[in-house]
Every structure is written in structure tokens, then in C-alpha cells.
Design a protein around this motif. Structure first.
Motif, PDB file in Angstrom:
ATOM      1  N   SER A  17       0.786  -1.195   0.026  1.00  0.00           N
ATOM      2  CA  SER A  17      -0.114   0.008   0.118  1.00  0.00           C
ATOM      3  C   SER A  17       1.056   1.280   0.197  1.00  0.00           C
ATOM      4  CB  SER A  17      -0.826   0.035   1.320  1.00  0.00           C
ATOM      5  OG  SER A  17      -0.201   0.018   2.527  1.00  0.00           O
ATOM      6  N   GLY A  18       2.107   0.904   0.210  1.00  0.00           N
ATOM      7  CA  GLY A  18       3.030   2.248   0.200  1.00  0.00           C
ATOM      8  C   GLY A  18       3.484   2.575   1.751  1.00  0.00           C
ATOM      9  N   ARG A  19       2.847   2.026   2.670  1.00  0.00           N
ATOM     10  CA  ARG A  19       3.030   2.260   4.072  1.00  0.00           C
ATOM     11  C   ARG A  19       4.520   1.755   4.385  1.00  0.00           C
ATOM     12  NH1 ARG A  19      -2.552   0.509   4.552  1.00  0.00           N
ATOM     13  NH2 ARG A  19      -3.445   1.531   6.430  1.00  0.00           N
ATOM     14  N   LEU A  20       5.333   2.532   5.241  1.00  0.00           N
ATOM     15  CA  LEU A  20       6.517   2.171   5.665  1.00  0.00           C
ATOM     16  C   LEU A  20       6.605   1.928   6.823  1.00  0.00           C
ATOM     17  CD1 LEU A  20       8.512   5.144   3.686  1.00  0.00           C
ATOM     18  CD2 LEU A  20       8.322   2.914   2.888  1.00  0.00           C
ATOM     19  N   VAL A  21       7.429   0.891   7.150  1.00  0.00           N
ATOM     20  CA  VAL A  21       7.575   0.525   8.809  1.00  0.00           C
ATOM     21  C   VAL A  21       8.996   0.052   8.943  1.00  0.00           C
ATOM     22  CG1 VAL A  21       6.969  -1.336  10.552  1.00  0.00           C
ATOM     23  CG2 VAL A  21       5.259  -0.541   8.658  1.00  0.00           C
ATOM     24  N   ARG A  22       9.761   0.476   9.835  1.00  0.00           N
ATOM     25  CA  ARG A  22      11.249  -0.089  10.144  1.00  0.00           C
ATOM     26  C   ARG A  22      11.036  -1.277  11.112  1.00  0.00           C
ATOM     27  NH1 ARG A  22      15.456   3.969  12.476  1.00  0.00           N
ATOM     28  NH2 ARG A  22      14.342   3.422  14.324  1.00  0.00           N
ATOM     29  N   GLY A  23      11.862  -2.086  10.746  1.00  0.00           N
ATOM     30  CA  GLY A  23      11.997  -3.404  11.793  1.00  0.00           C
ATOM     31  C   GLY A  23      13.568  -3.125  12.196  1.00  0.00           C
ATOM     32  N   THR A  79      -1.100  -0.941  14.763  1.00  0.00           N
ATOM     33  CA  THR A  79       0.252  -0.429  14.284  1.00  0.00           C
ATOM     34  C   THR A  79       0.143  -0.619  12.874  1.00  0.00           C
ATOM     35  OG1 THR A  79       1.312  -1.750  16.041  1.00  0.00           O
ATOM     36  CG2 THR A  79       2.607  -1.267  14.197  1.00  0.00           C
ATOM     37  N   TRP A  80      -0.174  -1.267  12.178  1.00  0.00           N
ATOM     38  CA  TRP A  80      -0.376  -1.202  10.631  1.00  0.00           C
ATOM     39  C   TRP A  80      -1.327   0.014  10.448  1.00  0.00           C
ATOM     40  CZ3 TRP A  80      -5.246  -1.577   7.781  1.00  0.00           C
ATOM     41  CH2 TRP A  80      -5.263  -1.791   6.319  1.00  0.00           C
ATOM     42  N   GLY A  81      -2.333   0.460  10.923  1.00  0.00           N
ATOM     43  CA  GLY A  81      -3.028   1.530  10.774  1.00  0.00           C
ATOM     44  C   GLY A  81      -2.171   2.912  11.083  1.00  0.00           C
ATOM     45  N   LEU A 108       1.748  -7.549   9.456  1.00  0.00           N
ATOM     46  CA  LEU A 108       1.296  -6.242   8.890  1.00  0.00           C
ATOM     47  C   LEU A 108       1.313  -6.496   7.273  1.00  0.00           C
ATOM     48  CD1 LEU A 108       3.702  -3.827  10.707  1.00  0.00           C
ATOM     49  CD2 LEU A 108       1.390  -4.646  11.065  1.00  0.00           C
ATOM     50  N   ALA A 109       2.010  -7.186   6.610  1.00  0.00           N
ATOM     51  CA  ALA A 109       2.012  -7.466   5.224  1.00  0.00           C
ATOM     52  C   ALA A 109       0.694  -8.152   4.824  1.00  0.00           C
ATOM     53  CB  ALA A 109       3.072  -8.343   4.526  1.00  0.00           C
ATOM     54  N   VAL A 110       0.235  -9.302   5.580  1.00  0.00           N
ATOM     55  CA  VAL A 110      -1.031  -9.624   5.363  1.00  0.00           C
ATOM     56  C   VAL A 110      -2.147  -8.735   5.565  1.00  0.00           C
ATOM     57  CG1 VAL A 110      -2.783 -11.474   6.513  1.00  0.00           C
ATOM     58  CG2 VAL A 110      -0.276 -11.885   6.141  1.00  0.00           C
ATOM     59  N   LEU A 111      -2.178  -7.753   6.664  1.00  0.00           N
ATOM     60  CA  LEU A 111      -2.941  -6.595   6.796  1.00  0.00           C
ATOM     61  C   LEU A 111      -3.087  -5.909   5.540  1.00  0.00           C
ATOM     62  CD1 LEU A 111      -2.590  -6.176  10.726  1.00  0.00           C
ATOM     63  CD2 LEU A 111      -4.603  -7.088   9.661  1.00  0.00           C
ATOM     64  N   GLU A 145      -4.649 -14.424   9.012  1.00  0.00           N
ATOM     65  CA  GLU A 145      -5.918 -13.690   8.635  1.00  0.00           C
ATOM     66  C   GLU A 145      -7.230 -14.310   9.078  1.00  0.00           C
ATOM     67  OE1 GLU A 145      -6.505 -12.508   3.940  1.00  0.00           O
ATOM     68  OE2 GLU A 145      -6.613 -14.772   3.875  1.00  0.00           O
ATOM     69  N   GLU A 146      -7.013 -15.606   9.382  1.00  0.00           N
ATOM     70  CA  GLU A 146      -8.085 -16.300   9.954  1.00  0.00           C
ATOM     71  C   GLU A 146      -8.709 -15.876  11.263  1.00  0.00           C
ATOM     72  OE1 GLU A 146      -6.890 -20.421  10.052  1.00  0.00           O
ATOM     73  OE2 GLU A 146      -6.267 -20.301   7.906  1.00  0.00           O
ATOM     74  N   GLY A 147      -7.902 -15.254  12.106  1.00  0.00           N
ATOM     75  CA  GLY A 147      -7.959 -14.776  13.337  1.00  0.00           C
ATOM     76  C   GLY A 147      -6.954 -14.338  13.947  1.00  0.00           C
ATOM     77  N   ALA A 148      -6.638 -14.820  15.303  1.00  0.00           N
ATOM     78  CA  ALA A 148      -5.456 -14.461  15.953  1.00  0.00           C
ATOM     79  C   ALA A 148      -4.377 -15.670  16.028  1.00  0.00           C
ATOM     80  CB  ALA A 148      -5.884 -14.646  17.446  1.00  0.00           C
TER      81      ALA A 148
END
Length: 152
Positions: A17-23, A79-81, A108-111, A145-148
Motif C-alpha cells: 500500500s506504500g506504508r513504510l515500517v522499520r524493523g 500498528t498497521w493503521g 502487517l503485510a497480510v493486513l 488472516e483467519e483470526g489470532a
């Protein structure tokens, strides 16, 4: 408002989506010349040290899965939001920056729309080739994706 991450900076992952996250690995310390995050999600078995930015601690022992998987899903979704805000510098970190951090980045990639069965490879290709270290971490991502995740 602050500026977001420089995409070329060490550990920065661009989601589809273009979101940037640092690991990052916390044992390596933060380079004093590095731009600090505005928000950090810390995946550790014990409470992380205090830092001057907004943080969230998710109890997650080394090489394992989050202690509370339902809470982990909520925290990872939030966090993804936060990463959608171009002014936020969202960081996800554990001790070494590979297993737990890679697992969280894959979630986060799945989200963000990456199919769960492709998320680990996406993170290994775009963040760290050793990310997501254990079979149960890989299973957690596939089932995210199925839940937790498994065992919830």
C-alpha cells in the motif's frame, strides 16, 4: 508534524500500500545518527527500556509466539493503521530484529493485502532473508488472516 521514514534507510520495509515500517533489533542499539521512530512496537519477553517516543509492549518471548494472540492481533492492526500516516515513523523491534520482528512484519503485510502464504517470503525478500525463524512463527503468519493465529 514529522516526516515519515526514508525508504532507503536500514530496516525500512515498504508494504504494497506504500506504508513504510522499520524493523530493528534492539540488541544492536539505535545508531545515534539514525532518525528515531515516533511510535515503536516492542516484541519482548520482558518490558522494554523507556524511550522518548510513544511505544507499545507486546509480551512475546524469543523464538515463540505472542502470549496473548487476540491482543497481538489488535496491536498489530493498530500498528498497521498508524503506518498509514505519512508523518508517523513506525518501528517494530525485538531483540535480534529477525524472528519476532519478521513475524510481526509479515502479519502487517497480510493486513496490507499480501496473501498469508506469501507474506513470509515477502518479508524475507524485502526486509531480511532470515526473518521469521521458526516453523510455528511461519504457521502463525499463514493463519493470521483467519483470526489470532494458531492456538488461540
Amino acid at each position: 508534524m514529522s516526516e515519515g521514514w526514508d525508504e532507503g534507510a536500514a530496516g525500512v520495509l515498504r508494504l504494497p500500500s506504500g506504508r513504510l515500517v522499520r524493523g530493528r533489533g534492539l540488541r544492536h542499539g539505535l545508531d545515534p545518527t539514525a532518525v528515531p521512530p515516533t511510535y515503536g512496537l516492542y516484541l519482548l519477553g520482558k518490558r522494554p527500556p523507556e524511550v522518548p517516543w510513544d511505544t507499545r509492549w507486546l509480551k512475546w518471548p524469543d523464538f515463540w509466539l505472542p502470549r496473548d494472540r487476540a491482543d497481538a492481533r489488535k496491536v498489530l492492526t493498530a500498528t498497521w493503521g498508524r503506518a498509514a500516516d505519512s508523518g508517523e515513523r513506525v518501528e517494530v523491534a525485538c531483540g535480534g530484529g529477525r524472528g519476532r520482528t519478521g513475524t510481526a512484519l509479515a502479519c502487517l503485510a497480510v493486513l496490507d493485502g499480501v496473501p498469508p502464504e506469501e507474506a513470509v517470503e515477502f518479508v524475507r525478500r524485502n526486509y531480511d532473508r532470515h526473518a521469521v525463524e521458526t516453523p510455528w512463527q511461519r504457521t502463525y503468519v499463514r493463519r493470521f488472516e483467519e483470526g489470532a493465529g494458531p492456538g488461540s
